[in-house]
Design a protein around this motif. Sequence first.
Motif, PDB file in Angstrom:
ATOM      1  N   THR A 100       0.836  -1.213   0.000  1.00 37.27           N
ATOM      2  CA  THR A 100       0.000   0.000   0.000  1.00 37.27           C
ATOM      3  C   THR A 100       0.862   1.251   0.000  1.00 37.27           C
ATOM      4  O   THR A 100       0.661   2.185  -0.805  1.00 37.27           O
ATOM      5  N   LEU A 101       1.820   1.295   0.939  1.00 34.78           N
ATOM      6  CA  LEU A 101       2.684   2.487   1.007  1.00 34.78           C
ATOM      7  C   LEU A 101       3.530   2.627  -0.251  1.00 34.78           C
ATOM      8  O   LEU A 101       3.803   3.749  -0.719  1.00 34.78           O
ATOM      9  N   THR A 102       3.953   1.495  -0.799  1.00 33.06           N
ATOM     10  CA  THR A 102       4.731   1.561  -2.047  1.00 33.06           C
ATOM     11  C   THR A 102       3.885   2.153  -3.175  1.00 33.06           C
ATOM     12  O   THR A 102       4.351   2.987  -3.970  1.00 33.06           O
ATOM     13  N   GLY A 103       2.609   1.737  -3.214  1.00 33.43           N
ATOM     14  CA  GLY A 103       1.721   2.299  -4.229  1.00 33.43           C
ATOM     15  C   GLY A 103       1.459   3.773  -4.009  1.00 33.43           C
ATOM     16  O   GLY A 103       1.379   4.553  -4.961  1.00 33.43           O
ATOM     17  N   VAL A 104       1.332   4.147  -2.702  1.00 32.76           N
ATOM     18  CA  VAL A 104       1.126   5.573  -2.398  1.00 32.76           C
ATOM     19  C   VAL A 104       2.315   6.402  -2.876  1.00 32.76           C
ATOM     20  O   VAL A 104       2.170   7.511  -3.414  1.00 32.76           O
ATOM     21  N   SER A 105       3.531   5.874  -2.656  1.00 34.01           N
ATOM     22  CA  SER A 105       4.728   6.610  -3.093  1.00 34.01           C
ATOM     23  C   SER A 105       4.727   6.798  -4.616  1.00 34.01           C
ATOM     24  O   SER A 105       5.133   7.852  -5.133  1.00 34.01           O
ATOM     25  N   LEU A 106       4.254   5.784  -5.355  1.00 35.13           N
ATOM     26  CA  LEU A 106       4.193   5.911  -6.819  1.00 35.13           C
ATOM     27  C   LEU A 106       3.155   6.961  -7.223  1.00 35.13           C
ATOM     28  O   LEU A 106       3.403   7.765  -8.132  1.00 35.13           O
ATOM     29  N   ILE A 107       2.016   6.984  -6.538  1.00 34.21           N
ATOM     30  CA  ILE A 107       0.976   7.974  -6.857  1.00 34.21           C
ATOM     31  C   ILE A 107       1.483   9.393  -6.603  1.00 34.21           C
ATOM     32  O   ILE A 107       1.244  10.325  -7.382  1.00 34.21           O
ATOM     33  N   ILE A 108       2.197   9.538  -5.473  1.00 36.45           N
ATOM     34  CA  ILE A 108       2.758  10.869  -5.162  1.00 36.45           C
ATOM     35  C   ILE A 108       3.723  11.311  -6.264  1.00 36.45           C
ATOM     36  O   ILE A 108       3.740  12.475  -6.691  1.00 36.45           O
ATOM     37  N   MET A 109       4.535  10.377  -6.747  1.00 35.57           N
ATOM     38  CA  MET A 109       5.500  10.727  -7.800  1.00 35.57           C
ATOM     39  C   MET A 109       4.795  11.072  -9.107  1.00 35.57           C
ATOM     40  O   MET A 109       5.225  11.958  -9.856  1.00 35.57           O
ATOM     41  N   LEU A 110       3.666  10.366  -9.371  1.00 35.10           N
ATOM     42  CA  LEU A 110       2.884  10.703 -10.564  1.00 35.10           C
ATOM     43  C   LEU A 110       2.327  12.120 -10.479  1.00 35.10           C
ATOM     44  O   LEU A 110       2.327  12.864 -11.467  1.00 35.10           O
ATOM     45  N   LEU A 111       1.845  12.492  -9.275  1.00 32.27           N
ATOM     46  CA  LEU A 111       1.346  13.860  -9.093  1.00 32.27           C
ATOM     47  C   LEU A 111       2.462  14.885  -9.300  1.00 32.27           C
ATOM     48  O   LEU A 111       2.254  15.945  -9.907  1.00 32.27           O
ATOM     49  N   ALA A 112       3.657  14.573  -8.750  1.00 31.53           N
ATOM     50  CA  ALA A 112       4.793  15.483  -8.938  1.00 31.53           C
ATOM     51  C   ALA A 112       5.165  15.591 -10.422  1.00 31.53           C
ATOM     52  O   ALA A 112       5.484  16.680 -10.929  1.00 31.53           O
ATOM     53  N   GLY A 113       5.131  14.448 -11.128  1.00 30.39           N
ATOM     54  CA  GLY A 113       5.429  14.482 -12.564  1.00 30.39           C
ATOM     55  C   GLY A 113       4.405  15.284 -13.343  1.00 30.39           C
ATOM     56  O   GLY A 113       4.741  16.038 -14.276  1.00 30.39           O
ATOM     57  N   TRP A 114       3.116  15.145 -12.999  1.00 29.05           N
ATOM     58  CA  TRP A 114       2.067  15.930 -13.660  1.00 29.05           C
ATOM     59  C   TRP A 114       2.256  17.424 -13.425  1.00 29.05           C
ATOM     60  O   TRP A 114       2.075  18.240 -14.332  1.00 29.05           O
ATOM     61  N   LEU A 115       2.638  17.774 -12.164  1.00 23.73           N
ATOM     62  CA  LEU A 115       2.911  19.181 -11.862  1.00 23.73           C
ATOM     63  C   LEU A 115       4.071  19.699 -12.703  1.00 23.73           C
ATOM     64  O   LEU A 115       4.029  20.829 -13.222  1.00 23.73           O
ATOM     65  N   ALA A 116       5.113  18.875 -12.855  1.00 20.44           N
ATOM     66  CA  ALA A 116       6.266  19.288 -13.669  1.00 20.44           C
ATOM     67  C   ALA A 116       5.860  19.522 -15.126  1.00 20.44           C
ATOM     68  O   ALA A 116       6.248  20.518 -15.753  1.00 20.44           O
TER      69      ALA A 116
END
Length: 757
Positions: free
Chosen positions: A96-112
């Motif tokens: 779960t936490l590993t998936g959360v970390s991936l989602i957070i990175m996707l949000l950061a990538g979208w912001l970029a």
Amino acid sequence: MEWLGLEMLADLPSTGQIILECKYNPYLVVLALLVAGAGSFATLSMAERLNHVDHPAAQRQWRLLGACCLAGGVWALHFICMLAFQAPIEVHYEFTLTGVSLIIMLLAGWLAMNTLGNRELQARHFLQAATCIGLGIVAMHYIGMTAIQSNAQQFYRPDRFLASIAVAISTSLMALLLARYFRYGSGTLHQLLKYGASLLLAGGIFATHFTGMWAMTLVIPSGASVTLPTTDNSLQLSLTIAFITLLISASSISAALSDQKLQSKEHDLRRVNVLLSQLDQARVSLQQAAHYDALTNLINRRGFNQVFAERLVEQSTNEGMLAVMFLDIDHFKRINDSLGHDAGDELLKVIAGYIKAATRSQDVVARFGGDEFCILTALHNREEARHLAQRIMQKMKEPIDLAGRRMVMTTSIGISIFPDDGRSCEELLKNADLALYQSKGCGRNSLNFFNNTLNTRATLELQLEEELRIALLEERGLRIHYQPIFDLHTGQVAKLEALVRWDHPQHGLLSPERFIGIAEANGLITDLDLWVLRHACQDLALLSRHGHGGLRVTVNCSALTLGREELAREVEDALHQAGLSPQQLELEVTENALMGNIHSTIALLKDIRAQGVSLSIDDFGTGYSSLAYLKRLPLDTLKIDRSFIQDVPRSPQDMEIVQAIIIMAHTLHLQVITEGVETMDQYQFLAQQGCDFVQGYLLSRPLPLGELRPLLKDLEQREPLVTDFTPYAGTDQSRLPDLFADSPDYRAGASAVRPGR
């Protein structure tokens, strides 16, 4: 522990925990770095494509794909590096936490990618976005670290924790700047720079991860049991993650390259369309320039010829009539010379408007160049052409305001009719041109239709021009006749006027009236004048060697010859070659030739007169000279035109004019010659009025050199003429010398016509 420059903490906590010694699998670390590099290259490619599309849906697709590439690269590096992390205990990861970390990175990538999608970015925008993305990377990293499940506890050094945040923000800022820089550009150098930037960006992400790992310490509490690792599937899992990430990156890069090629082709296609459009515009412009006159916006000669050919075919089929009119503006050159070419251009625009206003809409009006216009009109009879020409001439009489002056221009018109005057474009244009020259010859401001006489005359003039050119080149056929000029004070021959003749093989002996105009129109007059000058000097030298050394020869000089600066040197050369003194030569110039360019003419005549050559003004009273200029000219002799003496003594007015000219000339210290003396009354009147010299058929016609020598010898053996005339009393011939009574020209009477020059 120390690995790849990273030093692990070794200080024990105060409660007596055990610090575990950890290490990394180097192959997986390198694999993680390569995966991050591929993701970075893919992200830069997505950013590049993002700025090459304008459609919102396409932009959203590239943003999403770029966010996946960036998030996948960063998250894969983090996770593979965690799999490369080897601790002496059993380690598991919470899904779960590993998936959360991936989602957070996707949000950061979208912001970029959203940030890179903006067209205009300022420095504060970069800093804000880099901070948010960096914090997202840090959050992804530490959430991913929290997902580690083991007996050990994680402790972090605050300073190193802050350092990891700083590295993450700096890496994010660097990623944004590099992506912004590589949005545009192409070529090999651009690709090489992008490869280097991808490795640099991957290195920054790598540094962010290991700075975070450097801040962490794993501690097993005292008394806790240690479970050793049983199975190690990190290699397989790392390869799987790497394969998936590389597949996503490769697919994204392939899509970017395909889109780039497609867009390049579309761009090339658009360029081709633009070039084709420009070529069409250029073709239209060239056609406009090729067929229309830029000044008046009338069609030019080429456009006229094209329309003329079409109309000619049409009228030939319908058995109709066409009129071709050539128009030439009278004395247009004076406008350019006096007011300048800009004023001349403005005048041409006005005249073009006048012609268009006087013609019908179906008539074709063209400007052929200069002040020459041409009109093509369909008609039913010749009178329609005359009426159209008269309308144009009437329209031209309207005043024109130009350069602060109000003026009226006139035009000469020549007309040829199809099919009467020709059936081809060339023939009709040529015949209209001949008719135009006929109008000019009739005093201008007139119209003339073509007739066969003009064609015959033009053919003859062309033939004479070619033969005259050959005659001058080969010095064959040209002759000089000399007409004696008598001194009324001594009764002897004082001068000889050299008059050129042309012994033509078909037409016989031609007088100057037949070929002087041709020579002037075709640039041969200067060569003809110089030929007469050289041969007249040579003939006078021959006469001097045979005992006639007191004679002088007078040679005519045209306006074109008088405009040559080399004339003074050419006169000197002719005298030197013949061995004559300058005092034995006299140059005759007409009033109009003198008035052409008065200032330069005065300077040239002074140079010639300084050599000792005498100068006389011919045909005085028929030109446009003024007394103000006459007194400045370095002249010696004034010749009264024959038109003033031919009606003496029948015209008291002419007698008064001649008397006034003689008085005026003597007042200016000029000698006077009267030409065209054909009767004894004229001779007696001139002698009584104090004229200095006379010349005419009464005394002698122009003679060739061979016939002149016996006449001169005979005259020298006679007594001088009596000059003490009584006041003029009509036609009393009782006191005239026997010389004239015996003269064959005198016995012939006054019916002879004196040839011109």
